[in-house]
Design a protein around this motif. Structure first.
Motif, PDB file in Angstrom:
ATOM      1  N   PHE A 182      44.778-101.893 -37.085  1.00 27.10           N
ATOM      2  CA  PHE A 182      45.251-103.183 -37.572  1.00 27.10           C
ATOM      3  C   PHE A 182      44.385-104.345 -37.104  1.00 27.10           C
ATOM      4  CE2 PHE A 182      49.017-100.443 -37.723  1.00 27.10           C
ATOM      5  CZ  PHE A 182      49.430-100.662 -39.023  1.00 27.10           C
ATOM      6  N   ILE A 183      43.556-104.112 -36.079  1.00 26.30           N
ATOM      7  CA  ILE A 183      42.715-105.205 -35.580  1.00 26.30           C
ATOM      8  C   ILE A 183      41.228-104.859 -35.559  1.00 26.30           C
ATOM      9  CG2 ILE A 183      44.554-106.224 -34.176  1.00 26.30           C
ATOM     10  CD1 ILE A 183      43.186-104.889 -31.740  1.00 26.30           C
ATOM     11  N   SER A 184      40.873-103.593 -35.743  1.00 22.18           N
ATOM     12  CA  SER A 184      39.473-103.166 -35.652  1.00 22.18           C
ATOM     13  C   SER A 184      38.835-103.112 -37.031  1.00 22.18           C
ATOM     14  CB  SER A 184      39.392-101.779 -35.001  1.00 22.18           C
ATOM     15  OG  SER A 184      38.094-101.234 -35.135  1.00 22.18           O
ATOM     16  N   GLN A 185      37.852-103.942 -37.258  1.00 23.83           N
ATOM     17  CA  GLN A 185      37.172-103.958 -38.556  1.00 23.83           C
ATOM     18  C   GLN A 185      36.393-102.674 -38.801  1.00 23.83           C
ATOM     19  OE1 GLN A 185      34.833-107.528 -39.023  1.00 23.83           O
ATOM     20  NE2 GLN A 185      36.632-108.858 -39.060  1.00 23.83           N
ATOM     21  N   SER A 186      35.847-102.072 -37.739  1.00 26.02           N
ATOM     22  CA  SER A 186      35.070-100.848 -37.932  1.00 26.02           C
ATOM     23  C   SER A 186      35.973 -99.675 -38.313  1.00 26.02           C
ATOM     24  CB  SER A 186      34.254-100.517 -36.682  1.00 26.02           C
ATOM     25  OG  SER A 186      35.091-100.340 -35.556  1.00 26.02           O
ATOM     26  N   ILE A 187      37.168 -99.603 -37.729  1.00 23.34           N
ATOM     27  CA  ILE A 187      38.114 -98.559 -38.122  1.00 23.34           C
ATOM     28  C   ILE A 187      38.565 -98.783 -39.561  1.00 23.34           C
ATOM     29  CG2 ILE A 187      40.403 -97.591 -37.706  1.00 23.34           C
ATOM     30  CD1 ILE A 187      39.972 -98.174 -34.718  1.00 23.34           C
ATOM     31  N   GLN A 188      38.864-100.023 -39.890  1.00 17.11           N
ATOM     32  CA  GLN A 188      39.249-100.339 -41.273  1.00 17.11           C
ATOM     33  C   GLN A 188      38.155 -99.932 -42.248  1.00 17.11           C
ATOM     34  OE1 GLN A 188      40.497-104.458 -41.567  1.00 17.11           O
ATOM     35  NE2 GLN A 188      41.742-104.281 -39.707  1.00 17.11           N
TER      36      GLN A 188
ATOM     37  N   GLU B 270      36.301 -96.506 -46.560  1.00 15.54           N
ATOM     38  CA  GLU B 270      35.272 -95.587 -47.035  1.00 15.54           C
ATOM     39  C   GLU B 270      35.895 -94.273 -47.491  1.00 15.54           C
ATOM     40  OE1 GLU B 270      31.078 -94.756 -45.049  1.00 15.54           O
ATOM     41  OE2 GLU B 270      32.678 -93.680 -43.993  1.00 15.54           O
ATOM     42  N   PHE B 271      36.857 -93.756 -46.704  1.00 19.68           N
ATOM     43  CA  PHE B 271      37.478 -92.485 -47.074  1.00 19.68           C
ATOM     44  C   PHE B 271      38.295 -92.612 -48.347  1.00 19.68           C
ATOM     45  CE2 PHE B 271      41.157 -89.683 -47.160  1.00 19.68           C
ATOM     46  CZ  PHE B 271      40.505 -88.464 -47.238  1.00 19.68           C
ATOM     47  N   GLN B 272      39.117 -93.642 -48.449  1.00 17.29           N
ATOM     48  CA  GLN B 272      39.968 -93.709 -49.634  1.00 17.29           C
ATOM     49  C   GLN B 272      39.140 -93.894 -50.906  1.00 17.29           C
ATOM     50  OE1 GLN B 272      42.742 -96.843 -48.515  1.00 17.29           O
ATOM     51  NE2 GLN B 272      41.751 -98.325 -49.851  1.00 17.29           N
ATOM     52  N   ARG B 273      37.993 -94.531 -50.801  1.00 15.75           N
ATOM     53  CA  ARG B 273      37.102 -94.629 -51.965  1.00 15.75           C
ATOM     54  C   ARG B 273      36.527 -93.260 -52.323  1.00 15.75           C
ATOM     55  NH1 ARG B 273      34.003 -99.747 -49.231  1.00 15.75           N
ATOM     56  NH2 ARG B 273      35.689-101.285 -49.531  1.00 15.75           N
ATOM     57  N   GLN B 274      36.105 -92.507 -51.288  1.00 16.50           N
ATOM     58  CA  GLN B 274      35.572 -91.169 -51.539  1.00 16.50           C
ATOM     59  C   GLN B 274      36.635 -90.248 -52.134  1.00 16.50           C
ATOM     60  OE1 GLN B 274      34.245 -90.296 -47.468  1.00 16.50           O
ATOM     61  NE2 GLN B 274      32.173 -90.041 -48.245  1.00 16.50           N
ATOM     62  N   TYR B 275      37.808 -90.275 -51.532  1.00 18.13           N
ATOM     63  CA  TYR B 275      38.874 -89.342 -51.894  1.00 18.13           C
ATOM     64  C   TYR B 275      39.374 -89.595 -53.314  1.00 18.13           C
ATOM     65  CZ  TYR B 275      42.851 -86.287 -50.544  1.00 18.13           C
ATOM     66  OH  TYR B 275      43.768 -85.275 -50.425  1.00 18.13           O
ATOM     67  N   LEU B 276      39.674 -90.842 -53.618  1.00 17.63           N
ATOM     68  CA  LEU B 276      40.182 -91.160 -54.955  1.00 17.63           C
ATOM     69  C   LEU B 276      39.063 -91.231 -55.990  1.00 17.63           C
ATOM     70  CD1 LEU B 276      43.002 -93.704 -54.139  1.00 17.63           C
ATOM     71  CD2 LEU B 276      43.204 -91.306 -54.730  1.00 17.63           C
ATOM     72  N   GLY B 277      37.845 -91.427 -55.528  1.00 19.54           N
ATOM     73  CA  GLY B 277      36.709 -91.428 -56.446  1.00 19.54           C
ATOM     74  C   GLY B 277      36.177 -90.043 -56.757  1.00 19.54           C
ATOM     75  N   TYR B 278      36.658 -89.042 -56.022  1.00 17.66           N
ATOM     76  CA  TYR B 278      36.220 -87.664 -56.234  1.00 17.66           C
ATOM     77  C   TYR B 278      36.695 -87.162 -57.601  1.00 17.66           C
ATOM     78  CZ  TYR B 278      36.274 -82.572 -55.821  1.00 17.66           C
ATOM     79  OH  TYR B 278      36.108 -81.222 -56.047  1.00 17.66           O
ATOM     80  N   ARG B 279      35.821 -86.425 -58.297  1.00 21.85           N
ATOM     81  CA  ARG B 279      36.151 -85.855 -59.606  1.00 21.85           C
ATOM     82  C   ARG B 279      36.563 -84.393 -59.462  1.00 21.85           C
ATOM     83  NH1 ARG B 279      34.943 -89.018 -63.909  1.00 21.85           N
ATOM     84  NH2 ARG B 279      33.602 -90.822 -63.464  1.00 21.85           N
ATOM     85  N   ASN B 280      37.715 -84.089 -59.968  1.00 15.67           N
ATOM     86  CA  ASN B 280      38.199 -82.716 -59.973  1.00 15.67           C
ATOM     87  C   ASN B 280      37.186 -81.834 -60.708  1.00 15.67           C
ATOM     88  OD1 ASN B 280      39.644 -80.281 -60.815  1.00 15.67           O
ATOM     89  ND2 ASN B 280      41.515 -81.345 -60.206  1.00 15.67           N
ATOM     90  N   HIS B 281      36.707 -80.791 -60.024  1.00 12.90           N
ATOM     91  CA  HIS B 281      35.645 -79.979 -60.620  1.00 12.90           C
ATOM     92  C   HIS B 281      36.145 -79.162 -61.809  1.00 12.90           C
ATOM     93  CE1 HIS B 281      37.373 -76.516 -58.459  1.00 12.90           C
ATOM     94  NE2 HIS B 281      36.553 -75.732 -59.146  1.00 12.90           N
ATOM     95  N   LEU B 282      37.458 -79.034 -61.961  1.00 11.77           N
ATOM     96  CA  LEU B 282      38.010 -78.283 -63.088  1.00 11.77           C
ATOM     97  C   LEU B 282      38.193 -79.141 -64.329  1.00 11.77           C
ATOM     98  CD1 LEU B 282      40.739 -76.273 -61.139  1.00 11.77           C
ATOM     99  CD2 LEU B 282      38.499 -75.450 -61.898  1.00 11.77           C
ATOM    100  N   THR B 283      38.406 -80.447 -64.146  1.00 12.81           N
ATOM    101  CA  THR B 283      38.713 -81.327 -65.279  1.00 12.81           C
ATOM    102  C   THR B 283      37.715 -82.459 -65.461  1.00 12.81           C
ATOM    103  OG1 THR B 283      40.071 -82.825 -63.947  1.00 12.81           O
ATOM    104  CG2 THR B 283      41.176 -80.903 -64.907  1.00 12.81           C
ATOM    105  N   GLY B 284      36.979 -82.784 -64.394  1.00 11.55           N
ATOM    106  CA  GLY B 284      36.082 -83.923 -64.460  1.00 11.55           C
ATOM    107  C   GLY B 284      36.786 -85.265 -64.308  1.00 11.55           C
ATOM    108  N   ILE B 285      38.096 -85.243 -64.051  1.00 13.32           N
ATOM    109  CA  ILE B 285      38.872 -86.478 -63.905  1.00 13.32           C
ATOM    110  C   ILE B 285      38.897 -86.902 -62.442  1.00 13.32           C
ATOM    111  CG2 ILE B 285      41.136 -87.558 -64.219  1.00 13.32           C
ATOM    112  CD1 ILE B 285      41.696 -85.498 -66.395  1.00 13.32           C
ATOM    113  N   ARG B 286      38.602 -88.162 -62.192  1.00 13.44           N
ATOM    114  CA  ARG B 286      38.716 -88.682 -60.828  1.00 13.44           C
ATOM    115  C   ARG B 286      40.179 -88.662 -60.388  1.00 13.44           C
ATOM    116  NH1 ARG B 286      36.922 -94.205 -59.340  1.00 13.44           N
ATOM    117  NH2 ARG B 286      38.455 -94.742 -60.933  1.00 13.44           N
ATOM    118  N   TYR B 287      40.397 -88.424 -59.112  1.00 15.74           N
ATOM    119  CA  TYR B 287      41.763 -88.462 -58.607  1.00 15.74           C
ATOM    120  C   TYR B 287      42.416 -89.806 -58.910  1.00 15.74           C
ATOM    121  CZ  TYR B 287      41.313 -84.083 -55.894  1.00 15.74           C
ATOM    122  OH  TYR B 287      41.167 -82.761 -55.502  1.00 15.74           O
ATOM    123  N   ALA B 288      41.667 -90.879 -58.798  1.00 15.72           N
ATOM    124  CA  ALA B 288      42.218 -92.222 -59.043  1.00 15.72           C
ATOM    125  C   ALA B 288      42.733 -92.377 -60.464  1.00 15.72           C
ATOM    126  CB  ALA B 288      41.158 -93.288 -58.763  1.00 15.72           C
ATOM    127  N   ASP B 289      42.192 -91.610 -61.398  1.00 13.79           N
ATOM    128  CA  ASP B 289      42.525 -91.782 -62.816  1.00 13.79           C
ATOM    129  C   ASP B 289      43.541 -90.776 -63.333  1.00 13.79           C
ATOM    130  OD1 ASP B 289      40.608 -93.825 -62.915  1.00 13.79           O
ATOM    131  OD2 ASP B 289      39.003 -92.394 -63.341  1.00 13.79           O
TER     132      ASP B 289
END
Length: 662
Positions: A189-195, A200-219
C-alpha cells in the motif's frame, strides 16, 4: 428423462473394504474408499453451455446480471494449488464434467502464484517472480476451456501467495525479507516498487492469450471476476506491519508521512491517525490509503481491456464494518468466512457463526460474493450441514456467489488425502452438495420478506467495533430477514459513495437490541421457508420444491409436508427435492439425499468410516413412481396411504436415490 448420474473414468461410487470399522465409538461403521472420480447426481442441466455466450457479467445495483439484463446467481468452488498444475490433462475434462454435475457454475482459480506450490505460475528458472511459466499457463488454459465447455464461469485471483525475491528489484527489500522471500501484504500500500511488480503481473496474466483459443484472458467473457489481492488489508490485519516498532524504518517513514499528511489535511489528531490498532481517525486514514492503492490497480485493469467484476480484497478474518468503505469501491463486496462447526446449536443471543459474519459484509445496494467459505476445522461431525445452511441463507438474503473452499488443493489424478480443502473426495460434504446447489440455483427458498438496514453515523462506523461479536441485532436478525449495512457520508472520504437501503427497509440504530425473545430456542425465516431449533440442534427447510431436515434427529418422529423421517443415528440429514421444477407432491422426478456421520479412518489415505443409517423415510408423492439408485437399479419401497415407505437399512450404503417415473 435426464440422467442423474455421472461416472468419471474407472471408479464406482464407493469401493468397499470388507472389514468393518474398529475405531472406538464406531463399532458397526464400515470402511469405504472414496475418490474424486466417484459417481454423483448429475445437475449439469442447470448450466447453459458453453459459459460466456451471454457476454460479460456486470454488477446491477445489488445483484449480478449478464449484459443482456438476465440476473444470475453463482454456486461455486475453489480450484487451487496442485489441482491446477499437477492434474494430468487426461483428467481435466473429466473433472470439469464432475464439477458441473455437482451443480457448480463458477470456479475460482486460487494459489496459482504461491511459493509453496511448485510448479506455479512463475518460471522457476528465471530466479525472480516476473516471468510467467508458459507450461503452467498452458495447463490453466486446459482447465479454462474444459470448465467453459461445461457451462462453468471463471474467477481469477491476481495476488495470493506470491513471495517476492531480491531479483524482483524491490526497494528496501532487506527490511521485509525472511529467508530470501518477502510477503508483501501491507507493504504494497505504500511501496511503489511492490506496486510496480503487481501491476506488471496483472498485465502479463490478463494479457496472456489462451493457446487453445487465441483469446486473451482479459477479453474472455467467461472470466467474470478478478481479485486484486487476497486477504490483504490495512484496516484490520496488516496495518500494524508498518508501525515504528516493527523494524522496518524506511517503510515506517513512508507510512508516518502519509498519516501525518492525511491528519493535517482533514483536521484529525496526528497522534491518533497513525495508530492502526486503534479505532477512530486511524480507521478513516487506513481506508483512504487502501483505496488509493486499489483505485490504481483497478484503473490499470481497465486499461488492459478487462471490463468484468473487480474485487479489491476480501472482508475476512473477523473484520468489523469499519473496514467496508474502501472495499465498497469494487464491483462487489467479497467475503471469506470459516466456522468451527455448522452452527446448528449456535445461540444468536450470545455467539456468532460463519453465516452471521457474511451477513455483516452485505453493503446496501451492492452485490455480495463469498469467494471462500467452509468449516475451518476438519473433520467436525456436522460438516455436511454447512452447504445446506449456506445455500438456504444465500437464497434468503440474495447473496450472489457462495464459493466453497475448495473443490481440491491436491492433484486430481487419483485418491486424495482427507481434507476440508479438497471436498472433491470428502463423502460427508459431497452428500449434501447436490441438494444445496439445487436449492440455491433454482430458488427453492424465497427471498426474505423484510430487509433491515444497520444505520450508522460516521462516528459510530469508525469509533468502535461493529461486528457480529458486538451486535446482537445483527445476530438475531439475519436468519429471520435480510440485513444490509448502510454506509454514511464521511467528510474525510470524499471518494466514498454513501450506500442507502431501499426506502422500504426497516432501520436499526440500536445494535444491542435483540429481535428474538430472550427465552426463544428457535429462529425462523420471515417467509416460513426454514427454521433452526438451536436449543435442540436441528435445521429444517419446507418449501414446494425442497424439504430437508438436518441435525440431531435420533428419537424423534419428524414430519414435514411431504417428508417424514425416523432415524436412529444421533446426527444426520435427509433432503427431498424436485428435479423437474414441479412441486414435490406432483413431481415425476425426485432426488433424495441423506447421510449420517462420516469420518476419515486416518489422515494418510482415502478411507472413510460411514455410520450406517437405520430407521425409515416416508415420502408423499404422486402415484406410479419407482425407487432407484443413481445407476438405475431398482430399490425396495412400498406405498402406504399415499406415502412411499423406504427402509434406510436397505439403502444405507448409498447417499442419493431417485423416486420417479422411469
Amino acid at each position: 428423462m435426464r440422467s442423474v448420474v455421472v461416472n468419471i473414468f474407472f471408479a464406482s461410487l464407493l469401493a468397499m473394504v470388507v472389514s468393518p470399522a474398529k475405531a472406538d465409538g464406531m463399532e458397526g461403521w464400515h470402511r469405504y474408499q472414496h475418490n474424486p472420480y466417484s459417481s454423483v447426481p448429475d445437475l449439469s442441466f442447470l448450466n447453459e453451455k458453453p459459459s460466456g455466450q451471454r457476454g460479460r457479467v456486470i454488477a446491477k445495483r445489488a445483484e449480478l446480471a449478464f449484459e443482456d439484463g438476465t440476473s444470475v446467481k453463482f454456486w461455486g468452488a475453489n480450484l487451487q494449488a496442485y489441482a491446477l498444475f499437477a492434474t494430468e490433462p487426461r483428467h481435466i475434462k473429466a473433472q470439469a464434467k464432475r464439477i458441473a454435475a455437482l451443480g457448480f457454475n463458477l470456479v475460482r482459480i486460487h494459489h496459482h502464484d504461491s511459493l509453496w506450490v511448485q510448479p506455479n505460475v512463475f518460471d522457476a528458472s528465471a530466479e525472480n517472480t516476473r516471468t510467467l511459466n508458459i507450461s503452467s499457463m498452458k495447463r490453466l488454459d486446459l482447465w479454462l476451456e474444459a470448465l467453459k465447455a461445461e457451462g462453468i464461469y471463471i474467477w481469477l485471483d491476481l495476488h495470493v501467495g506470491r513471495r517476492m525475491v531480491a531479483n524482483d528489484q524491490i526497494t528496501w527489500f532487506e527490511e521485509i525479507a525472511q529467508d530470501g522471500h518477502a510477503d508483501v501484504r501491507g507493504f504494497n500500500f505504500i511501496s511503489q516498487s511492490i506496486q510496480a511488480r503487481m501491476l506488471e503481473f496483472q498485465r502479463q496474466y490478463l494479457g496472456y492469450r489462451n493457446h487453445l483459443t487465441g483469446i486473451r484472458y482479459a477479453d474472455d467473457p467467461a472470466i467474470i471476476a478478478v481479485l486484486v489481492s487476497n486477504e490483504n488489508d490495512l484496516t484490520h490485519h496488516f496495518g500494524n506491519r508498518l508501525l515504528p516498532d516493527k523494524q522496518v524504518p524506511e517503510h515506517n517513514q513512508l507510512y508516518m508521512s502519509e498519516a501525518k499528511a492525511f491528519a493535517k489535511a482533514h483536521g484529525l489528531s496526528q497522534r491518533r491517525t497513525w495508530k492502526s490498532w486503534e479505532y477512530g481517525p486511524s480507521k478513516i486514514f487506513l481506508n483512504d490509503l487502501e483505496r488509493r492503492f486499489f483505485d490504481g490497480m483497478s484503473a490499470d485493469l481497465r486499461k488492459t481491456g478487462f471490463d468484468g467484476l473487480i474485487a479489491p480484497t476480501n472482508f475476512w478474518g473477523k473484520m468489523p464494518v469499519s473496514s467496508l468503505p474502501s472495499l465498497s469501491q469494487g464491483s462487489m463486496i467479497d467475503v471469506h468466512s470459516y466456522g468451527a462447526n455448522a452452527g446448528l446449536g449456535m445461540n444468536p443471543h450470545v455467539e456468532s457463526d460463519l453465516l452471521s459474519w457474511i451477513a455483516s459484509g452485505q453493503v446496501a445496494d451492492m452485490p455480495l460474493t463469498i469467494s471462500e467459505w467452509n468449516i475451518g476445522k476438519f473433520p467436525v461431525e456436522d460438516r455436511f450441514v454447512a452447504p445446506l445452511r449456506m445455500a438456504t441463507l444465500a437464497a434468503h438474503h440474495g447473496w450472489d456467489a457462495p464459493i466453497i473452499y475448495g473443490y481440491s488443493q491436491q492433484s486430481l489424478n487419483g485418491p486424495l488425502q482427507p481434507s476440508n480443502w479438497s471436498v472433491a473426495s470428502d463423502p460427508a460434504i459431497l452428500a449434501s452438495l447436490p441438494a444445496s446447489a439445487l436449492l440455491f440455483r433454482q430458488g427453492h427458498v424465497r427471498p426474505a420478506r423484510k430487509t433491515y438496514a444497520i444505520r450508522l453515523s460516521a462516528d459510530a462506523l469508525f469509533d468502535e467495533e461493529v461486528s457480529p461479536n458486538t451486535s446482537m441485532a445483527l445476530r438475531t436478525l439475519y436468519e429471520q430477514s435480510a440485513v444490509v449495512i448502510e454506509l454514511p457520508e464521511v467528510k474525510e472520504l470524499t471518494w466514498m459513495k454513501p450506500r442507502r437501503a431501499a426506502s422500504s427497509a426497516i432501520p436499526v440504530e440500536d445494535l444491542g437490541q435483540s429481535f428474538l425473545d430472550v427465552d426463544a430456542g428457535i429462529v425462523e425465516a420471515d417467509t416460513g421457508d426454514f427454521s433452526r431449533n438451536f436449543s435442540e440442534g436441528v435445521f429444517s427447510v419446507i418449501t414446494e420444491n425442497s424439504q430437508l431436515i438436518a441435525g440431531a434427529m435420533a428419537g424423534h418422529d419428524i414430519v414435514l409436508d411431504a417428508l417424514a423421517v425416523q432415524i436412529g443415528q444421533p446426527l444426520a440429514f435427509v433432503s427431498l427435492q424436485s428435479l423437474d421444477s414441479v412441486a414435490i407432491e406432483q413431481s415425476g422426478d425426485l432426488l433424495i439425499s441423506f447421510s449420517a456421520r462420516i469420518q476419515p479412518a486416518n489422515d494418510d489415505d482415502p478411507l472413510f468410516l460411514f455410520e450406517p443409517l437405520t430407521g425409515e423415510l416416508r415420502v408423499r408423492a404422486a402415484p406410479g413412481l419407482t425407487l432407484r439408485d443413481l445407476k438405475g437399479n431398482p430399490l425396495p419401497s412400498k406405498r402406504v396411504e399415499g406415502w412411499y415407505v423406504i427402509d434406510l437399512e436397505e439403502i444405507s450404503n448409498l447417499r442419493w436415490i431417485r423416486l420417479g417415473k422411469f
